[in-house]
Design a protein around this motif. Structure first.
Motif, PDB file in Angstrom:
ATOM      1  N   ALA A   1     -14.166   0.448  -5.826  1.00  0.00           N
ATOM      2  CA  ALA A   1     -13.579   1.781  -5.961  1.00  0.00           C
ATOM      3  C   ALA A   1     -13.444   2.193  -7.420  1.00  0.00           C
ATOM      4  O   ALA A   1     -13.750   3.335  -7.790  1.00  0.00           O
ATOM      5  N   SER A   2     -12.992   1.276  -8.265  1.00  0.00           N
ATOM      6  CA  SER A   2     -12.794   1.621  -9.672  1.00  0.00           C
ATOM      7  C   SER A   2     -14.124   1.813 -10.400  1.00  0.00           C
ATOM      8  O   SER A   2     -14.216   2.631 -11.322  1.00  0.00           O
ATOM      9  N   THR A   3     -15.158   1.089  -9.983  1.00  0.00           N
ATOM     10  CA  THR A   3     -16.477   1.307 -10.571  1.00  0.00           C
ATOM     11  C   THR A   3     -16.968   2.717 -10.279  1.00  0.00           C
ATOM     12  O   THR A   3     -17.468   3.415 -11.170  1.00  0.00           O
ATOM     13  N   GLN A   4     -16.820   3.153  -9.040  1.00  0.00           N
ATOM     14  CA  GLN A   4     -17.222   4.521  -8.702  1.00  0.00           C
ATOM     15  C   GLN A   4     -16.379   5.541  -9.456  1.00  0.00           C
ATOM     16  O   GLN A   4     -16.891   6.577  -9.902  1.00  0.00           O
TER      17      GLN A   4
ATOM     18  N   ALA B   1     -22.871   0.148  -8.878  1.00  0.00           N
ATOM     19  CA  ALA B   1     -23.640   0.608 -10.040  1.00  0.00           C
ATOM     20  C   ALA B   1     -25.102   0.856  -9.670  1.00  0.00           C
ATOM     21  O   ALA B   1     -25.698   1.859 -10.091  1.00  0.00           O
ATOM     22  N   LYS B   2     -25.670  -0.028  -8.882  1.00  0.00           N
ATOM     23  CA  LYS B   2     -27.078   0.100  -8.490  1.00  0.00           C
ATOM     24  C   LYS B   2     -27.298   1.378  -7.688  1.00  0.00           C
ATOM     25  O   LYS B   2     -28.285   2.091  -7.898  1.00  0.00           O
ATOM     26  N   ARG B   3     -26.388   1.688  -6.799  1.00  0.00           N
ATOM     27  CA  ARG B   3     -26.564   2.877  -5.975  1.00  0.00           C
ATOM     28  C   ARG B   3     -26.375   4.167  -6.757  1.00  0.00           C
ATOM     29  O   ARG B   3     -26.853   5.220  -6.354  1.00  0.00           O
ATOM     30  N   ASN B   4     -25.697   4.079  -7.880  1.00  0.00           N
ATOM     31  CA  ASN B   4     -25.543   5.240  -8.747  1.00  0.00           C
ATOM     32  C   ASN B   4     -26.617   5.319  -9.824  1.00  0.00           C
ATOM     33  O   ASN B   4     -26.651   6.279 -10.597  1.00  0.00           O
TER      34      ASN B   4
END
Length: 230
Positions: free
Chosen positions: A61-64, A170-173
């Motif tokens: 959640a915090s990465t997003q 991260a990969k999906r973004n």
């Protein structure tokens, strides 16, 4: 509003974050829904240091949140990990090119297979500081009955709670990510030497985080050069 942020550094566990804050003189700390953050320089770069919280839910959640609110060009996660006894040494640094989350087992057959939570990362051919290129395994507690099959397939040298979730998001973004984890304690898949000995982990964490922060400028320069070549 931040017009351009090149690097954001994600930190997970509380003791890791305390060590990061202590490395900078009186940082101007702000708060997010997930924890504290501040901006400071690492070498010539102005960097966001962000406490995202421990374990995979907070990590994901915090990465997003960081990607959505700060839009960094690059993400870096620094922290600790457990090293599998006999395969790696205490205080070794692991820079993973593969992250595996295996604590979701599909017994029905209509969901994505286990490879859905395996994330590969692009790494430079040559590392600027000593580190081991290997995978990091996400170790659940308690261990699942399907774990031995995964362990024999991937032969992990290091385990932690957050790297796999951070890498997956991260990969999906499409955000480039580097993970650096120092081995704070040695573990088997049944027990770790820091279990019941939090003081050992905290002391080792201070040492590891100091090293990783000192190494940041060299790794950031390497990430930039790698992107420019591509």
């Amino acid at each position: 509003m931040i017009k351009y942020l090149k690097f954001a550094v994600l930190v997970s566990a509380n003791a890791e974050w305390v060590a990061v804050k202590s490395a900078f003189p009186a940082p101007s700390v702000e708060r997010s829904p997930y924890g504290e953050y501040f901006f400071n320089h690492a070498g010539e770069e102005r960097v966001l240091f962000f406490h995202g919280g421990f374990a995979k839910v907070a990590a994901a959640a915090s990465t997003q949140y960081v990607i959505d609110h700060f839009r960094p060009a690059y993400l870096i996660n620094i922290g600790t990990c457990g090293g599998v006894a006999g395969r790696i040494g205490r205080f070794d640094v692991v820079v993973p090119d593969k992250l595996v989350i295996y604590d979701i087992y599909n017994a029905i057959g209509d969901d994505p297979d286990e490879g859905y939570y395996v994330t590969d990362l692009d790494l430079p051919a040559h590392f600027p500081t000593p580190a081991i290129r290997d995978l990091i395994f996400r170790r659940p507690r308690p261990d699942t009955g399907h774990a031995p099959r995964h362990r024999s397939r991937y032969h992990p040298t290091a385990v932690d709670w957050e790297s796999g979730a951070i890498a997956w998001v991260a990969k999906r973004n499409g955000t480039p990510l580097l993970i650096m984890r120092g081995v704070s304690d040695l573990v088997s898949f049944e027990r770790g030497e820091a279990e019941g000995n939090g003081a050992l982990w905290v002391e080792n964490t201070r040492r590891i985080m100091s090293t990783l922060i000192s190494n940041l400028p060299k790794w950031m320069a390497t990430m930039t050069s790698m992107a420019e070549r591509h």
